[in-house]
Design a protein around this motif. Structure first.
Motif, PDB file in Angstrom:
ATOM      1  N   PHE A  22       2.657  -1.770   4.147  1.00 56.88           N
ATOM      2  CA  PHE A  22       2.206  -0.404   3.875  1.00 56.88           C
ATOM      3  C   PHE A  22       3.348   0.550   4.188  1.00 56.88           C
ATOM      4  CE2 PHE A  22      -0.073   3.528   4.048  1.00 56.88           C
ATOM      5  CZ  PHE A  22      -1.217   3.344   3.283  1.00 56.88           C
ATOM      6  N   PRO A  55      -4.131   3.264  -1.034  1.00 52.31           N
ATOM      7  CA  PRO A  55      -4.632   2.845   0.283  1.00 52.31           C
ATOM      8  C   PRO A  55      -6.008   2.199   0.277  1.00 52.31           C
ATOM      9  CG  PRO A  55      -3.537   4.950   0.471  1.00 52.31           C
ATOM     10  CD  PRO A  55      -3.572   4.638  -1.004  1.00 52.31           C
ATOM     11  N   GLY A  62       0.814  -1.207   0.000  1.00 53.74           N
ATOM     12  CA  GLY A  62       0.000   0.000   0.000  1.00 53.74           C
ATOM     13  C   GLY A  62       0.849   1.257   0.000  1.00 53.74           C
ATOM     14  N   ALA A  63       0.551   2.179  -0.907  1.00 53.55           N
ATOM     15  CA  ALA A  63       1.307   3.428  -0.999  1.00 53.55           C
ATOM     16  C   ALA A  63       0.453   4.475  -1.702  1.00 53.55           C
ATOM     17  CB  ALA A  63       2.606   3.218  -1.776  1.00 53.55           C
ATOM     18  N   GLN A  79      -1.183   2.328   9.032  1.00 57.02           N
ATOM     19  CA  GLN A  79      -0.604   1.061   8.654  1.00 57.02           C
ATOM     20  C   GLN A  79      -1.276  -0.093   9.403  1.00 57.02           C
ATOM     21  OE1 GLN A  79       3.687   1.235   8.339  1.00 57.02           O
ATOM     22  NE2 GLN A  79       3.632   3.445   8.446  1.00 57.02           N
ATOM     23  N   LYS A 123       5.355  -2.880   8.509  1.00 58.47           N
ATOM     24  CA  LYS A 123       5.137  -1.448   8.387  1.00 58.47           C
ATOM     25  C   LYS A 123       6.452  -0.790   7.999  1.00 58.47           C
ATOM     26  CE  LYS A 123       1.647  -1.556  12.059  1.00 58.47           C
ATOM     27  NZ  LYS A 123       1.252  -1.006  13.383  1.00 58.47           N
ATOM     28  N   LYS A 152      -7.304  -6.853   3.377  1.00 57.66           N
ATOM     29  CA  LYS A 152      -6.960  -7.044   4.784  1.00 57.66           C
ATOM     30  C   LYS A 152      -7.186  -8.470   5.284  1.00 57.66           C
ATOM     31  CE  LYS A 152     -11.426  -5.212   6.424  1.00 57.66           C
ATOM     32  NZ  LYS A 152     -12.040  -4.116   7.216  1.00 57.66           N
ATOM     33  N   SER A 195       4.402   4.494   4.933  1.00 56.58           N
ATOM     34  CA  SER A 195       3.932   5.830   5.282  1.00 56.58           C
ATOM     35  C   SER A 195       4.772   6.355   6.434  1.00 56.58           C
ATOM     36  CB  SER A 195       2.458   5.793   5.698  1.00 56.58           C
ATOM     37  OG  SER A 195       2.031   7.055   6.172  1.00 56.58           O
ATOM     38  N   LYS A 223       1.274  -8.442   3.468  1.00 57.68           N
ATOM     39  CA  LYS A 223       0.689  -7.105   3.344  1.00 57.68           C
ATOM     40  C   LYS A 223       1.637  -6.091   3.985  1.00 57.68           C
ATOM     41  CE  LYS A 223      -2.995  -8.760   5.363  1.00 57.68           C
ATOM     42  NZ  LYS A 223      -2.703 -10.185   5.187  1.00 57.68           N
ATOM     43  N   CYS A 263      -1.316  -5.063   8.591  1.00 59.73           N
ATOM     44  CA  CYS A 263      -0.031  -5.246   7.915  1.00 59.73           C
ATOM     45  C   CYS A 263       0.754  -6.407   8.508  1.00 59.73           C
ATOM     46  CB  CYS A 263       0.829  -3.994   8.038  1.00 59.73           C
ATOM     47  SG  CYS A 263       0.203  -2.579   7.150  1.00 59.73           S
ATOM     48  N   PHE A 282      -5.704  -1.243  -0.922  1.00 56.68           N
ATOM     49  CA  PHE A 282      -4.968  -2.019   0.076  1.00 56.68           C
ATOM     50  C   PHE A 282      -5.892  -2.547   1.167  1.00 56.68           C
ATOM     51  CE2 PHE A 282      -2.530  -2.326   4.030  1.00 56.68           C
ATOM     52  CZ  PHE A 282      -1.501  -3.173   3.643  1.00 56.68           C
ATOM     53  N   SER A 283      -6.836  -1.721   1.605  1.00 57.59           N
ATOM     54  CA  SER A 283      -7.738  -2.135   2.685  1.00 57.59           C
ATOM     55  C   SER A 283      -8.616  -3.309   2.283  1.00 57.59           C
ATOM     56  CB  SER A 283      -8.608  -0.953   3.131  1.00 57.59           C
ATOM     57  OG  SER A 283      -9.480  -0.538   2.087  1.00 57.59           O
TER      58      SER A 283
END
Length: 312
Positions: A249, A233, A167-168, A257, A263, A240, A251, A247, A260, A236-237
């Protein structure tokens, strides 16, 4: 008094003397835009002053509603709105991001927009500028915040032995992550979400080398054990509850995050030490804070600087 030149309104930072806004949140007659993230670049203004890369992203996202008249200004080339002399300098945040130096009646007022000092080959490096008044973002203005090196974070992907959903944010972060994976994670195949691919292409059109990547293909992902699928994002959710992929993420914010397996703290904003370094190099004695909590910074500088928190 500098307050005569700028005031914070519900639309944004406004110069009433010459009728222009810095990063307005609604369409206005004259908009000076620091960069193309949606919380800084709103479409629909009559006259927009920005860099070429910022216009390219705004055209992509807003299409015919991007704005009426674009004035494309390279870094270090001055232009005028009324009697205000304005110059863009690289902010190091994302491609095309600019600090805005406004010179009015002999006063040098520098608006940073979002910025970072850390090396990032996917955008222009930050340039220090001297000013009388510095209007700085304070997104991570806490003495407890020190961003790790991005390369130290990205190599954590080398520990995984399965496909990765990554996720980005689509603009800036996704391009930086793509470049980092290609540089530091040999053997990983980069796939990108359909909403991210057009921004990758803009970066490459401006000469940024991201390395190898391809549009997401379900077959490629299914039959691979070394693919990284970079998604925004919201997408990405939706993964889950997936159990057959790792997974990850990226940030600067820990609370984004969730869900995940890893992270990665890769931030495109300045941390505490970078903000202090900026203040020192700018030589400004008056600091205005915006976009974040400036209270700790105000306390830290209480004996040396005049600090005004615009958004308190």
């Amino acid at each position: 008094m500098i307050e005569e030149y700028f005031k914070l309104t519900e639309i944004g930072l406004y110069c009433p003397l010459y009728n222009f806004y810095l990063d307005p949140q609604k369409p206005v007659k004259n908009a000076v835009i620091s960069h193309a993230h949606g919380d800084h670049a709103v479409g629909g203004s009559e006259n927009i002053y920005c860099t070429e890369a910022t216009k390219a992203v705004m055209d992509l996202r807003y299409k015919k509603n991007a704005g009426k008249n674009f004035q494309i200004v390279p870094y270090r080339q001055s232009f005028s709105i009324g009697e205000a002399n304005i110059t863009f300098y690289s902010a190091g945040h994302i491609l095309g991001s600019a600090q805005v130096l406004i010179e009015i009646e002999g006063k040098r007022i520098l608006y940073t927009g979002d910025f970072k000092l850390e090396h990032d080959p996917t955008n222009e490096p930050f340039e220090f500028v001297k000013a009388d008044v510095l209007i700085t973002e304070t997104t991570f203005a806490s003495s407890e915040t020190e961003h790790p090196k991005a390369e130290d974070e990205i190599i954590k992907l080398n520990r995984f032995n399965n496909n990765i959903i990554f996720g980005a944010y689509a603009l800036g972060k996704a391009q930086r992550v793509t470049q980092l994976i290609n540089q530091y994670c040999d053997g990983l195949n980069v796939l990108v979400h359909y909403s991210i691919a057009p921004i990758h292409r803009i970066y490459e059109q401006f000469g940024v080398s991201l390395g190898k990547w391809q549009m997401y293909d379900r077959k490629t992902m299914k039959h691979s054990v070394n693919s990284v699928y970079i998604v925004p994002p919201l997408t990405f959710s939706s993964y889950k509850h997936s159990r057959d992929v790792y997974k990850v993420f990226a940030s600067g914010w820990g609370n984004l995050q969730e869900y995940c397996d890893e992270k990665l703290f890769i931030s495109d904003h300045a941390d505490w030490n970078q903000i202090l370094r900026l203040i020192e190099r700018s030589e400004a004695k008056e600091i205005w804070t915006l976009h974040g909590d400036g209270n700790e910074l105000k306390k830290h500088l209480s004996n040396t600087h005049t600090v005004k928190i615009l958004n308190e």
